[in-house]
Design a protein around this motif. Structure first.
Motif, PDB file in Angstrom:
ATOM      1  N   LYS A  70      63.063  11.157 -22.111  1.00  0.00           N
ATOM      2  CA  LYS A  70      63.887  12.059 -21.291  1.00  0.00           C
ATOM      3  C   LYS A  70      63.046  13.286 -20.943  1.00  0.00           C
ATOM      4  CE  LYS A  70      67.891   9.927 -21.197  1.00  0.00           C
ATOM      5  NZ  LYS A  70      68.555   9.534 -19.926  1.00  0.00           N
ATOM      6  N   TYR A  71      62.007  13.054 -20.192  1.00  0.00           N
ATOM      7  CA  TYR A  71      60.983  14.078 -19.999  1.00  0.00           C
ATOM      8  C   TYR A  71      61.528  15.341 -19.367  1.00  0.00           C
ATOM      9  CZ  TYR A  71      56.451  16.099 -18.875  1.00  0.00           C
ATOM     10  OH  TYR A  71      55.374  16.938 -18.795  1.00  0.00           O
ATOM     11  N   ARG A  72      62.324  15.205 -18.354  1.00  0.00           N
ATOM     12  CA  ARG A  72      62.796  16.371 -17.597  1.00  0.00           C
ATOM     13  C   ARG A  72      63.631  17.320 -18.449  1.00  0.00           C
ATOM     14  NH1 ARG A  72      63.147  16.367 -12.040  1.00  0.00           N
ATOM     15  NH2 ARG A  72      65.176  17.374 -12.154  1.00  0.00           N
ATOM     16  N   THR A  73      64.408  16.783 -19.350  1.00  0.00           N
ATOM     17  CA  THR A  73      65.347  17.627 -20.090  1.00  0.00           C
ATOM     18  C   THR A  73      64.889  17.963 -21.502  1.00  0.00           C
ATOM     19  OG1 THR A  73      66.556  15.646 -20.799  1.00  0.00           O
ATOM     20  CG2 THR A  73      67.322  16.747 -18.794  1.00  0.00           C
ATOM     21  N   ARG A  74      64.013  17.186 -22.095  1.00  0.00           N
ATOM     22  CA  ARG A  74      63.702  17.363 -23.516  1.00  0.00           C
ATOM     23  C   ARG A  74      62.296  17.877 -23.794  1.00  0.00           C
ATOM     24  NH1 ARG A  74      66.252  11.692 -25.971  1.00  0.00           N
ATOM     25  NH2 ARG A  74      68.440  12.123 -25.429  1.00  0.00           N
ATOM     26  N   LEU A  79      57.977  21.327 -26.442  1.00  0.00           N
ATOM     27  CA  LEU A  79      56.677  21.993 -26.343  1.00  0.00           C
ATOM     28  C   LEU A  79      56.765  23.430 -26.840  1.00  0.00           C
ATOM     29  CD1 LEU A  79      53.723  21.835 -25.317  1.00  0.00           C
ATOM     30  CD2 LEU A  79      54.568  22.719 -23.134  1.00  0.00           C
ATOM     31  N   LEU A  80      57.781  24.160 -26.386  1.00  0.00           N
ATOM     32  CA  LEU A  80      57.934  25.545 -26.826  1.00  0.00           C
ATOM     33  C   LEU A  80      58.208  25.619 -28.324  1.00  0.00           C
ATOM     34  CD1 LEU A  80      60.008  27.247 -23.979  1.00  0.00           C
ATOM     35  CD2 LEU A  80      57.543  27.308 -24.371  1.00  0.00           C
ATOM     36  N   ALA A  81      59.054  24.738 -28.828  1.00  0.00           N
ATOM     37  CA  ALA A  81      59.362  24.746 -30.257  1.00  0.00           C
ATOM     38  C   ALA A  81      58.121  24.445 -31.087  1.00  0.00           C
ATOM     39  CB  ALA A  81      60.462  23.727 -30.559  1.00  0.00           C
ATOM     40  N   THR A  82      57.290  23.530 -30.610  1.00  0.00           N
ATOM     41  CA  THR A  82      56.071  23.173 -31.339  1.00  0.00           C
ATOM     42  C   THR A  82      55.118  24.358 -31.434  1.00  0.00           C
ATOM     43  OG1 THR A  82      56.257  20.884 -30.591  1.00  0.00           O
ATOM     44  CG2 THR A  82      54.116  21.597 -31.394  1.00  0.00           C
ATOM     45  N   PHE A  83      54.853  25.011 -30.307  1.00  0.00           N
ATOM     46  CA  PHE A  83      53.938  26.141 -30.315  1.00  0.00           C
ATOM     47  C   PHE A  83      54.534  27.337 -31.062  1.00  0.00           C
ATOM     48  CE2 PHE A  83      51.557  23.751 -27.298  1.00  0.00           C
ATOM     49  CZ  PHE A  83      50.292  24.299 -27.281  1.00  0.00           C
ATOM     50  N   ALA A  95      50.820  21.887 -40.078  1.00  0.00           N
ATOM     51  CA  ALA A  95      50.856  20.593 -39.388  1.00  0.00           C
ATOM     52  C   ALA A  95      51.109  20.775 -37.902  1.00  0.00           C
ATOM     53  CB  ALA A  95      51.945  19.714 -40.004  1.00  0.00           C
ATOM     54  N   TRP A  96      51.977  21.717 -37.551  1.00  0.00           N
ATOM     55  CA  TRP A  96      52.258  21.967 -36.147  1.00  0.00           C
ATOM     56  C   TRP A  96      51.066  22.613 -35.443  1.00  0.00           C
ATOM     57  CZ3 TRP A  96      56.053  19.463 -34.096  1.00  0.00           C
ATOM     58  CH2 TRP A  96      57.177  19.147 -34.855  1.00  0.00           C
ATOM     59  N   THR A  97      50.223  23.319 -36.201  1.00  0.00           N
ATOM     60  CA  THR A  97      49.044  23.937 -35.595  1.00  0.00           C
ATOM     61  C   THR A  97      48.140  22.885 -34.971  1.00  0.00           C
ATOM     62  OG1 THR A  97      49.119  25.763 -37.180  1.00  0.00           O
ATOM     63  CG2 THR A  97      47.036  25.388 -36.040  1.00  0.00           C
ATOM     64  N   SER A  98      48.011  21.743 -35.630  1.00  0.00           N
ATOM     65  CA  SER A  98      47.221  20.644 -35.073  1.00  0.00           C
ATOM     66  C   SER A  98      48.047  19.801 -34.108  1.00  0.00           C
ATOM     67  CB  SER A  98      46.676  19.768 -36.208  1.00  0.00           C
ATOM     68  OG  SER A  98      45.885  20.528 -37.102  1.00  0.00           O
ATOM     69  N   GLY A  99      49.305  19.580 -34.451  1.00  0.00           N
ATOM     70  CA  GLY A  99      50.142  18.720 -33.625  1.00  0.00           C
ATOM     71  C   GLY A  99      50.471  19.290 -32.260  1.00  0.00           C
ATOM     72  N   LEU A 446      53.331  32.548 -26.521  1.00  0.00           N
ATOM     73  CA  LEU A 446      53.690  33.393 -25.389  1.00  0.00           C
ATOM     74  C   LEU A 446      52.868  33.035 -24.160  1.00  0.00           C
ATOM     75  CD1 LEU A 446      55.651  35.636 -24.734  1.00  0.00           C
ATOM     76  CD2 LEU A 446      53.892  37.304 -25.345  1.00  0.00           C
ATOM     77  N   CYS A 447      51.619  32.639 -24.356  1.00  0.00           N
ATOM     78  CA  CYS A 447      50.771  32.210 -23.251  1.00  0.00           C
ATOM     79  C   CYS A 447      51.336  30.952 -22.595  1.00  0.00           C
ATOM     80  CB  CYS A 447      49.345  31.962 -23.762  1.00  0.00           C
ATOM     81  SG  CYS A 447      48.192  31.341 -22.526  1.00  0.00           S
ATOM     82  N   VAL A 448      51.762  29.989 -23.404  1.00  0.00           N
ATOM     83  CA  VAL A 448      52.339  28.750 -22.870  1.00  0.00           C
ATOM     84  C   VAL A 448      53.596  29.057 -22.068  1.00  0.00           C
ATOM     85  CG1 VAL A 448      53.361  26.528 -23.515  1.00  0.00           C
ATOM     86  CG2 VAL A 448      51.367  27.402 -24.753  1.00  0.00           C
ATOM     87  N   PHE A 449      54.463  29.889 -22.604  1.00  0.00           N
ATOM     88  CA  PHE A 449      55.713  30.237 -21.929  1.00  0.00           C
ATOM     89  C   PHE A 449      55.441  30.982 -20.625  1.00  0.00           C
ATOM     90  CE2 PHE A 449      59.532  32.955 -21.447  1.00  0.00           C
ATOM     91  CZ  PHE A 449      60.495  31.959 -21.397  1.00  0.00           C
ATOM     92  N   PHE A 450      54.525  31.919 -20.652  1.00  0.00           N
ATOM     93  CA  PHE A 450      54.226  32.728 -19.466  1.00  0.00           C
ATOM     94  C   PHE A 450      53.709  31.869 -18.317  1.00  0.00           C
ATOM     95  CE2 PHE A 450      51.319  35.089 -16.794  1.00  0.00           C
ATOM     96  CZ  PHE A 450      51.990  36.266 -16.529  1.00  0.00           C
ATOM     97  N   TRP A 451      52.713  31.030 -18.595  1.00  0.00           N
ATOM     98  CA  TRP A 451      52.114  30.261 -17.501  1.00  0.00           C
ATOM     99  C   TRP A 451      53.041  29.164 -17.000  1.00  0.00           C
ATOM    100  CZ3 TRP A 451      48.594  32.286 -14.750  1.00  0.00           C
ATOM    101  CH2 TRP A 451      47.675  33.181 -15.304  1.00  0.00           C
TER     102      TRP A 451
END
Length: 483
Positions: A70-74, A79-83, A95-99, A446-451
């Motif tokens: 469900k790419y569009r919605t999930r 991605l934001l939660a992971t970073f 683990a999330w730092t590498s994942g 914050l960089c991921v969210f901004f761009w």
């Protein structure tokens, strides 16, 4: 009602279309590979399933596969939660730092597949300049004293821009109302969780006060203010409370960059929408909360004679406002003078000839990065004046898009336009980046969210500029934003 149902049907059709395109080739292949791997492991290596690490990896793969399905919605929330998890002081953040890089790579590649098959695909000068930025980063890696480190950071920057130009746009196009409503809800939840952690459990989940100030000043404050501006009466009180809580956390961090970012974005949004009364009320609320923080939790545990002294000078009026930044900036200026044209390599900052001559060990790589105190100085040091040109143009284009969005809001008076919160976040980010060096650091949440939002704003402006909305017309974008 007919318009809402029509939009829902269109969104469902689009999601089915995207799912069909992914499921035709990519997803069956992924499922087949996972099943073969699971069967092989169960038959020949049953001990894999008795290890908690292996089970966690399997669970992570399942979550990632479900997000791609469900790419569009999930995928954007994942991605934001992971970073975010990787950058916070939470369990299993290692683990999330590498994942997170695997999630970003999958999101970029899957997003590219989906977007290139979309009939509404389009690319503008913004995307071309972003491509030149990636090329500049890769070229600078070739002249770095730490080529492998610089190249890996340039590749991560490429993945971020690839996701922004494809996956982030896929998450928003055609479902703007749902996306921004959930973004507003997510901002509220982030503020409540942060308040519980800091005010009740006294746990600094963001690690340091500057990170807390960055999240509250660049993300929470602009989005929640937009929620107040665009809300109908039932949802205003709840969002006002969340906004006040975000300001309380922001002042409690004593992060001047975050405070300045929130102030600039709030003023721009209120002035653009002619909400001068709300702006004055907000200033009064901010001063009240700042006084409360200074009285209850004073900086350095010492009471101050004025708010200016504690929040502007941080109790060191004689040293000046930029006392903490000036030494770092001077060091960066010196590094730029040593490598003025091609820079020291993307993401790397060797500080001496002895460091440059060392092999790329873990200890030497730690010395290859340092604080700059300014994102614009940092990128100039990394890629030099030649490579700095596309980055400068890209920042100017973002500033121009922010101006266009706010100007559009001033002309139409549509507070619920999705361009308004995007402009608020991006304006706050540009201001904040002048005092912190995260804007071109793809490992920072914050960089991921901004761009991601910077690429989305290009599409929002292109879409809304086609439709002429009269100031007296009903505010269509505000429907569905109530509580």
């Amino acid at each position: 009602m007919g318009g809402r149902h029509g939009e829902r049907r269109a969104t469902v059709r689009e999601e089915r279309s995207v799912s069909d395109r992914l499921s035709k080739y990519f997803l069956p292949a992924m499922i087949a590979i996972c099943c073969l791997f699971a069967a092989y492991a169960a038959a020949f290596h049953p001990a894999y399933f008795s290890s908690s690490d292996q089970l966690a990896t399997l669970l992570f793969a399942q979550i990632l596969l479900a997000a791609v399905w469900k790419y569009r919605t999930r995928f954007f929330p994942l991605l934001l939660a992971t970073f975010l998890w990787a950058g916070m002081a939470l369990p299993f953040n290692g683990a999330w730092t590498s994942g997170r890089w695997l999630v970003l790579a999958v999101g970029a590649l899957a997003g590219l597949v989906v977007y290139t098959r979309d009939e509404r695909q389009s690319f503008a000068i913004f995307h071309l300049v972003a491509l030149f930025c990636v090329v500049a980063a890769l070229v600078s890696a070739a002249v770095s004293a730490y080529p492998s480190l610089a190249f890996s950071k340039a590749v991560s920057f490429l993945l971020l821009f690839l996701y922004g130009s494809s996956g982030a746009r896929v998450a928003v196009i055609g479902r703007e109302r749902s996306f921004f409503s959930k973004l507003l809800l997510g901002s509220e939840l982030l503020v409540y969780i942060s308040a519980i952690s800091y005010l009740i459990f006294h746990s600094e989940i963001f690690g340091n006060p500057n990170s807390l100030g960055a999240v509250m000043g660049v993300v929470a404050a602009p989005i929640l203010l937009w929620g107040i501006l665009a809300s109908e009466q039932p949802g205003t009180r709840r969002r006002t409370f969340a906004f006040a809580l975000a300001l309380l956390l922001l002042f409690g961090s004593y992060a001047r960059a975050g405070i300045a970012a929130a102030a600039v974005s709030s003023i721009l949004m209120c002035v653009a929408l002619r909400r001068y009364g709300l702006l004055l009320k907000g200033v009064g609320l901010a001063l009240l909360l700042a006084a409360l923080v200074a009285a209850v939790a004073p900086l350095h545990q010492q009471p101050s004679d004025s708010l200016t002294s504690v929040f502007v000078y941080k109790g060191r009026r004689e040293a000046g406002v930029l006392a903490s930044r000036r030494p770092i900036w001077d060091e960066t200026f010196s590094a730029i003078q040593e490598h003025p044209w091609l820079g020291s390599g993307f993401g790397t900052s060797p500080t001496s000839s002895e460091v440059v001559q060392r092999p790329e060990t873990f200890e030497s790589l730690r010395e290859a990065t340092r604080e700059h105190g300014n994102s614009y100085l940092a990128i100039t040091e990394w890629v030099g004046f030649v490579g700095d040109i596309p980055f400068l143009v890209l920042v100017i284009l973002i500033a121009m898009n922010v101006g266009r969005a706010l100007g559009q809001g001033r002309r139409t008076g549509l507070a619920g336009s999705p361009a308004i919160p995007l402009a608020g976040v991006l304006a706050a980010g540009l201001v904040h980046a002048a005092f912190e060096d995260w804007l071109f650091a793809p490992g920072y949440y914050l960089c991921v969210f901004f761009w991601a939002l910077a690429f989305v704003l290009v599409d929002i402006l292109a879409t809304t500029s086609v439709v002429t909305v009269k100031p007296s017309a009903p505010q269509a974008w505000t429907h569905g934003l109530g509580a």
